[in-house]
Enzyme design. Structure first.
Site, mmCIF file in Angstrom:
data_model
loop_
_atom_site.group_PDB
_atom_site.id
_atom_site.type_symbol
_atom_site.label_atom_id
_atom_site.label_comp_id
_atom_site.label_asym_id
_atom_site.label_seq_id
_atom_site.Cartn_x
_atom_site.Cartn_y
_atom_site.Cartn_z
ATOM 1 C CB CYS A 90 -0.920 -0.012 1.221
ATOM 2 S SG CYS A 90 -2.053 1.383 1.232
ATOM 3 N N GLY A 91 0.764 2.058 -1.024
ATOM 4 C CA GLY A 91 1.611 3.246 -1.151
ATOM 5 C C GLY A 91 1.228 4.339 -0.170
ATOM 6 C CG HIS A 92 -2.917 5.545 1.423
ATOM 7 N ND1 HIS A 92 -3.514 4.336 1.089
ATOM 8 C CD2 HIS A 92 -3.414 5.886 2.642
ATOM 9 C CE1 HIS A 92 -4.345 3.990 2.070
ATOM 10 N NE2 HIS A 92 -4.311 4.919 3.007
ATOM 11 C CG HIS A 223 -7.045 -2.030 -5.594
ATOM 12 N ND1 HIS A 223 -6.746 -3.240 -5.024
ATOM 13 C CD2 HIS A 223 -6.824 -1.102 -4.626
ATOM 14 C CE1 HIS A 223 -6.367 -3.059 -3.775
ATOM 15 N NE2 HIS A 223 -6.411 -1.770 -3.501
ATOM 16 C CG ASP A 249 -6.627 5.760 -2.365
ATOM 17 O OD1 ASP A 249 -6.577 6.626 -1.473
ATOM 18 O OD2 ASP A 249 -5.668 5.031 -2.677
ATOM 19 C CB CYS A 253 -4.162 4.858 -5.519
ATOM 20 S SG CYS A 253 -4.141 3.090 -5.154
ATOM 21 N N GLY A 254 -0.833 4.839 -4.291
ATOM 22 C CA GLY A 254 0.568 4.546 -4.639
ATOM 23 C C GLY A 254 0.714 3.314 -5.515
ATOM 24 C CB THR A 255 -0.328 -0.220 -5.181
ATOM 25 O OG1 THR A 255 -1.635 0.037 -4.648
ATOM 26 C CG2 THR A 255 0.614 -0.571 -4.047
#
Ligand code: PYC
Length: 332
Positions: A90-92, A223, A249, A253-255
């Protein structure tokens, strides 16, 4: 009977929540974070539900537990939790976790300003900028990201046929670009995203198999990333990512940004070294760069970096008690 007490630092990354749980960690079995994630899901998932679902959380709630490193070269490990389960990456969540952990002194890096973190999807490298006690920005070098399926055709009830790409950026994403049956995000309400995303996700998962070639615990498209014309100056693209049962989100969204950069790289729309600024449904921005080109099981992949910021806004102590009929929460 009291099942557990959890001290949490609450933050948000570009608008999306990150609840960093700093006490009450269950002991997890396994040598890697991928194995520990499966153990958590099999034996301790009530903790996630209690902390993420209503009434203690909400559809968009997400968070993390920090664990000791699994690898010799890492500073720590991260287990991501959110309403749909435990994401491989998870990026965020990383940006919020690093901000909260550094500001509160929970993590002391071996090298100042840099961290190596074991996550279920692999290993990521993080650097951050600090001013006094505040972390101003966090940049993460993500796991290898790649375009998994190009031009998949699915029929979505009420919408018709859509041509989509599926890309991996730590989770698998169905990416929808504007086309005949989707005019672009700027023409859609959030309600439409919430209505059509689960239908599209079901249709694509029924028609196509998606599994990470190096980790069979990462499978299925979780997602849906809808794209559109950006509103915020400096953005190269806009997106809204649907996940779980009813979440969009609030961060870019990082990913999802990693997956979209891999898609664009493979389609010749982004080059190595180029920047891609992605904006979220609320206009907040992550800045991505194609740092390197690599391969995953013979398939061309990129190493993306994602940079963003988070703010810590409070802390709380949450109790989960058997006497509470909603000890494990609910979602509507
Ligand atoms: O930032 O990678 C991300 C993410 C995944 C789901 C919500 N945010």
């Amino acid at each position: 009977m009291l099942k557990g007490t959890y001290f949490c630092i609450d933050a948000h990354t570009c608008g999306n929540p990150v609840r960093l749980v700093t006490s009450g960690h269950p002991v997890l079995r396994g040598d890697s974070m991928s194995e520990k994630r499966l153990d958590f899901l099999a034996n301790h998932d009530w903790i996630r539900k209690g902390l993420m679902f209503e009434p203690r959380g909400h559809a968009m709630m997400s968070g993390a537990f920090l664990y000791p490193p699994c690898s010799d070269n890492a500073d720590a490990s991260v287990l991501f939790i959110e309403t749909s389960g435990c994401l491989p990456m998870c990026g965020h969540g990383t940006i919020g976790t690093v901000t909260a952990a550094i500001e509160s002194g929970l993590l002391t890096p071996k090298t100042p300003g840099e961290l190596t973190l074991d996550v279920p999807a692999g290993q990521i490298r993080v650097s951050y900028k600090q001013q006094g006690d505040k972390v101003l920005a966090v940049k993460l070098i993500n796991v290898p990201s790649y375009l998994a399926i190009a031009d998949a055709c699915v029929s979505v009830p009420g919408l018709g046929e859509l041509i989509i790409d599926v890309a991996y950026g730590g989770n698998f994403y169905a990416i929808v670009e504007p086309q005949a049956n989707f005019p672009g995000l700027e023409h859609w309400s959030a309600d439409k995203v919430l209505h059509f995303s689960p239908l599209l996700r079901e249709a694509i998962n029924n028609a196509y198999q998606c599994q990470h070639p190096l980790d069979n615990s990462i499978s299925g498209i979780s997602h849906v990333l809808w794209t559109g014309t950006p509103k915020t100056p400096g953005s190269d693209g806009a997106n809204a990512v649907f996940y779980g049962d009813g979440a969009i989100d609030r961060s870019p969204c990082g990913t999802g940004t990693s997956a979209r950069m891999a898609q664009r790289f493979t389609r010749g729309l982004l080059k190595q070294g180029e920047r891609f600024v992605h904006e979220s449904i609320i206009g907040s921005q992550f800045s991505g760069v194609v740092e390197a080109v690599t391969e995953v099981a013979g398939c061309t992949a990129i190493i993306p970096s994602i940079e963003g910021w988070a703010h810590v806004y409070g802390s709380n102590q949450i109790r989960i008690d058997d006497a509470d009929p909603y000890a494990e929460g609910f979602l509507v």
